[in-house]
Design a protein around this motif. Structure first.
Motif, PDB file in Angstrom:
ATOM      1  N   GLY A  18       7.384  -7.193  -0.210  1.00 27.21           N
ATOM      2  CA  GLY A  18       6.775  -8.510  -0.342  1.00 27.21           C
ATOM      3  C   GLY A  18       5.951  -8.954   0.840  1.00 27.21           C
ATOM      4  O   GLY A  18       5.316 -10.014   0.790  1.00 27.21           O
ATOM      5  N   THR A  19       5.921  -8.175   1.912  1.00 26.95           N
ATOM      6  CA  THR A  19       5.124  -8.526   3.088  1.00 26.95           C
ATOM      7  C   THR A  19       3.634  -8.427   2.764  1.00 26.95           C
ATOM      8  O   THR A  19       3.196  -7.409   2.195  1.00 26.95           O
ATOM      9  CB  THR A  19       5.439  -7.585   4.261  1.00 26.95           C
ATOM     10  OG1 THR A  19       6.827  -7.638   4.546  1.00 26.95           O
ATOM     11  CG2 THR A  19       4.633  -7.955   5.504  1.00 26.95           C
ATOM     12  N   PRO A  20       2.830  -9.433   3.110  1.00 25.46           N
ATOM     13  CA  PRO A  20       1.388  -9.328   2.863  1.00 25.46           C
ATOM     14  C   PRO A  20       0.785  -8.177   3.668  1.00 25.46           C
ATOM     15  O   PRO A  20       1.043  -8.042   4.872  1.00 25.46           O
ATOM     16  CB  PRO A  20       0.844 -10.679   3.330  1.00 25.46           C
ATOM     17  CG  PRO A  20       2.021 -11.606   3.266  1.00 25.46           C
ATOM     18  CD  PRO A  20       3.210 -10.768   3.614  1.00 25.46           C
TER      19      PRO A  20
ATOM     20  N   VAL B  70      -2.857  -7.970  -1.482  1.00 23.00           N
ATOM     21  CA  VAL B  70      -2.016  -6.781  -1.592  1.00 23.00           C
ATOM     22  C   VAL B  70      -0.740  -7.017  -0.797  1.00 23.00           C
ATOM     23  O   VAL B  70      -0.782  -7.423   0.374  1.00 23.00           O
ATOM     24  CB  VAL B  70      -2.741  -5.532  -1.068  1.00 23.00           C
ATOM     25  CG1 VAL B  70      -1.862  -4.299  -1.264  1.00 23.00           C
ATOM     26  CG2 VAL B  70      -4.087  -5.353  -1.763  1.00 23.00           C
ATOM     27  N   PHE B  71       0.393  -6.737  -1.440  1.00 21.91           N
ATOM     28  CA  PHE B  71       1.700  -6.940  -0.817  1.00 21.91           C
ATOM     29  C   PHE B  71       2.430  -5.614  -0.708  1.00 21.91           C
ATOM     30  O   PHE B  71       2.351  -4.768  -1.601  1.00 21.91           O
ATOM     31  CB  PHE B  71       2.540  -7.923  -1.641  1.00 21.91           C
ATOM     32  CG  PHE B  71       1.883  -9.261  -1.812  1.00 21.91           C
ATOM     33  CD1 PHE B  71       1.980 -10.224  -0.819  1.00 21.91           C
ATOM     34  CD2 PHE B  71       1.130  -9.550  -2.943  1.00 21.91           C
ATOM     35  CE1 PHE B  71       1.357 -11.459  -0.961  1.00 21.91           C
ATOM     36  CE2 PHE B  71       0.510 -10.780  -3.092  1.00 21.91           C
ATOM     37  CZ  PHE B  71       0.623 -11.744  -2.096  1.00 21.91           C
ATOM     38  N   ASP B  72       3.138  -5.456   0.395  1.00 16.39           N
ATOM     39  CA  ASP B  72       3.960  -4.269   0.579  1.00 16.39           C
ATOM     40  C   ASP B  72       5.128  -4.329  -0.399  1.00 16.39           C
ATOM     41  O   ASP B  72       5.394  -5.360  -1.021  1.00 16.39           O
ATOM     42  CB  ASP B  72       4.456  -4.192   2.021  1.00 16.39           C
ATOM     43  CG  ASP B  72       4.637  -2.758   2.485  1.00 16.39           C
ATOM     44  OD1 ASP B  72       4.772  -1.879   1.616  1.00 16.39           O
ATOM     45  OD2 ASP B  72       4.648  -2.522   3.714  1.00 16.39           O
TER      46      ASP B  72
ATOM     47  N   CYS C 290      -1.337  -7.583  -6.204  1.00 15.49           N
ATOM     48  CA  CYS C 290      -0.770  -6.305  -6.622  1.00 15.49           C
ATOM     49  C   CYS C 290      -0.008  -5.656  -5.477  1.00 15.49           C
ATOM     50  O   CYS C 290      -0.042  -6.125  -4.333  1.00 15.49           O
ATOM     51  CB  CYS C 290      -1.862  -5.361  -7.122  1.00 15.49           C
ATOM     52  SG  CYS C 290      -2.995  -4.802  -5.824  1.00 15.49           S
ATOM     53  N   TYR C 291       0.652  -4.562  -5.791  1.00 14.78           N
ATOM     54  CA  TYR C 291       1.351  -3.718  -4.824  1.00 14.78           C
ATOM     55  C   TYR C 291       0.546  -2.441  -4.604  1.00 14.78           C
ATOM     56  O   TYR C 291      -0.406  -2.148  -5.351  1.00 14.78           O
ATOM     57  CB  TYR C 291       2.750  -3.384  -5.327  1.00 14.78           C
ATOM     58  CG  TYR C 291       3.682  -4.572  -5.376  1.00 14.78           C
ATOM     59  CD1 TYR C 291       4.314  -5.038  -4.225  1.00 14.78           C
ATOM     60  CD2 TYR C 291       3.936  -5.225  -6.572  1.00 14.78           C
ATOM     61  CE1 TYR C 291       5.171  -6.121  -4.262  1.00 14.78           C
ATOM     62  CE2 TYR C 291       4.792  -6.310  -6.623  1.00 14.78           C
ATOM     63  CZ  TYR C 291       5.410  -6.756  -5.472  1.00 14.78           C
ATOM     64  OH  TYR C 291       6.248  -7.830  -5.508  1.00 14.78           O
TER      65      TYR C 291
ATOM     66  N   ALA D 289       4.737 -14.614  -7.906  1.00 14.21           N
ATOM     67  CA  ALA D 289       5.420 -15.502  -6.964  1.00 14.21           C
ATOM     68  C   ALA D 289       4.847 -15.352  -5.561  1.00 14.21           C
ATOM     69  O   ALA D 289       4.658 -16.351  -4.843  1.00 14.21           O
ATOM     70  CB  ALA D 289       6.917 -15.206  -6.966  1.00 14.21           C
ATOM     71  N   LEU D 290       4.537 -14.121  -5.160  1.00 12.72           N
ATOM     72  CA  LEU D 290       3.954 -13.893  -3.835  1.00 12.72           C
ATOM     73  C   LEU D 290       2.548 -14.472  -3.752  1.00 12.72           C
ATOM     74  O   LEU D 290       2.166 -15.038  -2.719  1.00 12.72           O
ATOM     75  CB  LEU D 290       3.928 -12.390  -3.539  1.00 12.72           C
ATOM     76  CG  LEU D 290       5.299 -11.728  -3.382  1.00 12.72           C
ATOM     77  CD1 LEU D 290       5.163 -10.215  -3.341  1.00 12.72           C
ATOM     78  CD2 LEU D 290       6.006 -12.235  -2.129  1.00 12.72           C
ATOM     79  N   LEU D 291       1.774 -14.351  -4.816  1.00 13.74           N
ATOM     80  CA  LEU D 291       0.425 -14.920  -4.824  1.00 13.74           C
ATOM     81  C   LEU D 291       0.482 -16.435  -4.683  1.00 13.74           C
ATOM     82  O   LEU D 291      -0.321 -17.025  -3.942  1.00 13.74           O
ATOM     83  CB  LEU D 291      -0.289 -14.530  -6.124  1.00 13.74           C
ATOM     84  CG  LEU D 291      -1.701 -15.107  -6.304  1.00 13.74           C
ATOM     85  CD1 LEU D 291      -2.640 -14.580  -5.236  1.00 13.74           C
ATOM     86  CD2 LEU D 291      -2.237 -14.775  -7.697  1.00 13.74           C
ATOM     87  N   ARG D 292       1.412 -17.073  -5.363  1.00 12.24           N
ATOM     88  CA  ARG D 292       1.485 -18.530  -5.297  1.00 12.24           C
ATOM     89  C   ARG D 292       1.926 -19.012  -3.920  1.00 12.24           C
ATOM     90  O   ARG D 292       1.610 -20.131  -3.520  1.00 12.24           O
ATOM     91  CB  ARG D 292       2.415 -19.057  -6.386  1.00 12.24           C
ATOM     92  CG  ARG D 292       1.859 -18.806  -7.792  1.00 12.24           C
ATOM     93  CD  ARG D 292       2.616 -19.561  -8.844  1.00 12.24           C
ATOM     94  NE  ARG D 292       2.354 -20.995  -8.747  1.00 12.24           N
ATOM     95  CZ  ARG D 292       3.082 -21.928  -9.345  1.00 12.24           C
ATOM     96  NH1 ARG D 292       4.130 -21.575 -10.069  1.00 12.24           N
ATOM     97  NH2 ARG D 292       2.769 -23.204  -9.223  1.00 12.24           N
ATOM     98  N   ARG D 293       2.651 -18.180  -3.197  1.00 12.11           N
ATOM     99  CA  ARG D 293       2.965 -18.533  -1.800  1.00 12.11           C
ATOM    100  C   ARG D 293       1.706 -18.502  -0.944  1.00 12.11           C
ATOM    101  O   ARG D 293       1.538 -19.316  -0.034  1.00 12.11           O
ATOM    102  CB  ARG D 293       3.979 -17.547  -1.224  1.00 12.11           C
ATOM    103  CG  ARG D 293       5.390 -17.742  -1.711  1.00 12.11           C
ATOM    104  CD  ARG D 293       6.336 -16.831  -0.960  1.00 12.11           C
ATOM    105  NE  ARG D 293       7.508 -16.522  -1.756  1.00 12.11           N
ATOM    106  CZ  ARG D 293       8.382 -15.575  -1.467  1.00 12.11           C
ATOM    107  NH1 ARG D 293       8.193 -14.827  -0.382  1.00 12.11           N
ATOM    108  NH2 ARG D 293       9.437 -15.362  -2.227  1.00 12.11           N
ATOM    109  N   GLN D 294       0.817 -17.554  -1.239  1.00 11.60           N
ATOM    110  CA  GLN D 294      -0.437 -17.458  -0.494  1.00 11.60           C
ATOM    111  C   GLN D 294      -1.434 -18.540  -0.908  1.00 11.60           C
ATOM    112  O   GLN D 294      -2.250 -18.983  -0.097  1.00 11.60           O
ATOM    113  CB  GLN D 294      -1.069 -16.076  -0.712  1.00 11.60           C
ATOM    114  CG  GLN D 294      -0.247 -14.917  -0.190  1.00 11.60           C
ATOM    115  CD  GLN D 294      -0.129 -14.923   1.314  1.00 11.60           C
ATOM    116  OE1 GLN D 294      -1.130 -15.007   2.020  1.00 11.60           O
ATOM    117  NE2 GLN D 294       1.094 -14.864   1.816  1.00 11.60           N
TER     118      GLN D 294
END
Length: 371
Positions: free
Chosen positions: A356-358, A351-353, A259-260, A219-224
């Motif tokens: 979820g923060t990039p 890479v996300f914290d 990834c995290y 989900a975070l990747l698709r936001r980016q």
């Protein structure tokens, strides 16, 4: 079933369907209502299954097997896999027509091992079902054609918890199983699902594939990358080397990975598989990377003695220090990603914290084969 490394093995939906088909065929052709049924496994071997239900149904017969996934976390564990068998002259002498009924998905997108428009019964279980029904026919002395229709009560609801909607399989689950046996937490099973998702993405002419370690990172990747189609997203879990190699081998020109920090450290170590059982976290190396990122010596030593990667990152004195460490790790990870993917594709790492923060967005361009 026997235990493998402390975990109980189960059997696939394909094996369950083959068992249900054989039990129904035996009841229809010989009047026998078996309590158990012995079925062939794809490739080699056999397995005896308990029959949950067997009854005559009009001019045919119906039987069911309860799917046992063993200790594998499988949404189809406990599902009732049923099959109705009827005499079918159109199948030809000794022929067995296999179809999917209610609860079995139907293929709507290219790239899968089953053609568009057909029931989602993969080739290995399809052959397994036919072989099981043929065995019953031989035991009963029946030489005519038969039709087997596989059904899964509640299969459509189960399928919503799988990758089927993304793969264009609608209306139910897939009947799967290359070996007939479910091996708990099998990396081979993950690799098979990755390969299948990549085949669909390639058949849909996607040039970019987005890998993630799970739903949150996807989900975070698709936001980016909002332009990234859902069908171009693949959850690769820990299968770093396999996923990169499989994508490069299929000609994807652009590969993104999300990834995290925990997985990032494993990637920086160069591990082909980032699962905890496949390799320990190297905290000594992590301490060295902290120094390279400019952390104070006391924080570097503390990171080297941390319990987890998360613990180490929490020792950072502010967001800039976390981002600096992630940048160093990303550089190391990208070098290993290039080794796994080969020279062809562009590689991008997101890479996300933990919240979820990039943290980092890094990448490398394709390399020429001459170096």
């Amino acid at each position: 079933m026997r235990r493998r490394q402390g975990l109980r093995e189960g059997f696939t939906t394909g094996t369950a369907a083959a068992g249900a088909a054989k039990a129904a065929a035996l009841l229809l052709l010989s009047g026998e209502r078996p309590a158990t049924v012995d079925v062939p496994l794809p490739g080699a071997g056999r397995l005896t299954l308990p029959v949950a239900e067997a009854r005559l149904a009009g001019e045919g017969a119906y039987a069911a097997i309860v799917k046992d996934g063993g200790d594998d976390p499988d949404v189809t564990h406990g599902a009732v896999i049923g099959c109705r068998v009827d005499v079918c002259p159109e199948a030809g002498p000794g022929g067995v027509a296999v179809e999917g009924g209610a609860g079995v998905g139907r293929v709507t997108l290219p790239g899968l091992p089953v053609a568009v428009g057909l029931a989602a019964i993969n080739p290995a279980p399809l052959a397994q079902i036919r072989a099981a029904v043929a065995e019953a026919a031989a035991l009963a002395g029946h030489g005519g054609g038969l039709r087997a229709e596989v059904t899964v009560p509640g299969g459509e609801a189960m399928a919503r918890k799988t990758l089927n909607p993304r793969l264009g399989i609608v209306g139910g689950i897939s009947i799967l199983g290359t070996s007939g046996i479910v091996r708990p937490f099998s990396h081979a099973a993950w690799e098979a699902s990755i390969a299948e998702a990549l085949d669909v993405a390639r058949a849909l002419a996607h040039d970019t594939v987005g890998f993630s370690t799970g739903r949150r990172s996807e989900a975070l990747l698709r936001r980016q990358l909002p332009e990234l189609a859902e069908t171009a997203c693949v959850q690769a879990a820990d299968c770093l080397a396999f996923a990169l190699g499989a994508a490069a081998g299929r000609g994807f020109r652009d590969i993104a990975w999300a990834c995290y920090p925990g997985k990032l450290v494993k990637m920086a170590q160069g591990l082909a598989n980032t699962h905890a059982h496949q390799g320990d976290m190297d905290f000594s190396a992590l301490a060295g990377w902290c120094r390279e990122a400019g952390w104070p010596e006391a924080a570097c030593r503390a990171a080297g003695a941390a319990n987890t990667a998360r613990h180490a990152f929490e020792l950072a004195k502010g967001a800039p220090a976390r981002a600096a460490l992630a940048q160093v790790l990303a550089g190391e990870a990208l070098g290993h990603m290039r080794r796994f993917a080969g020279p062809g594709p562009r590689l991008r790492l997101f890479v996300f914290d933990f919240d979820g923060t990039p943290l980092v967005r890094a990448g490398t361009r394709p390399r020429s084969r001459s170096g």
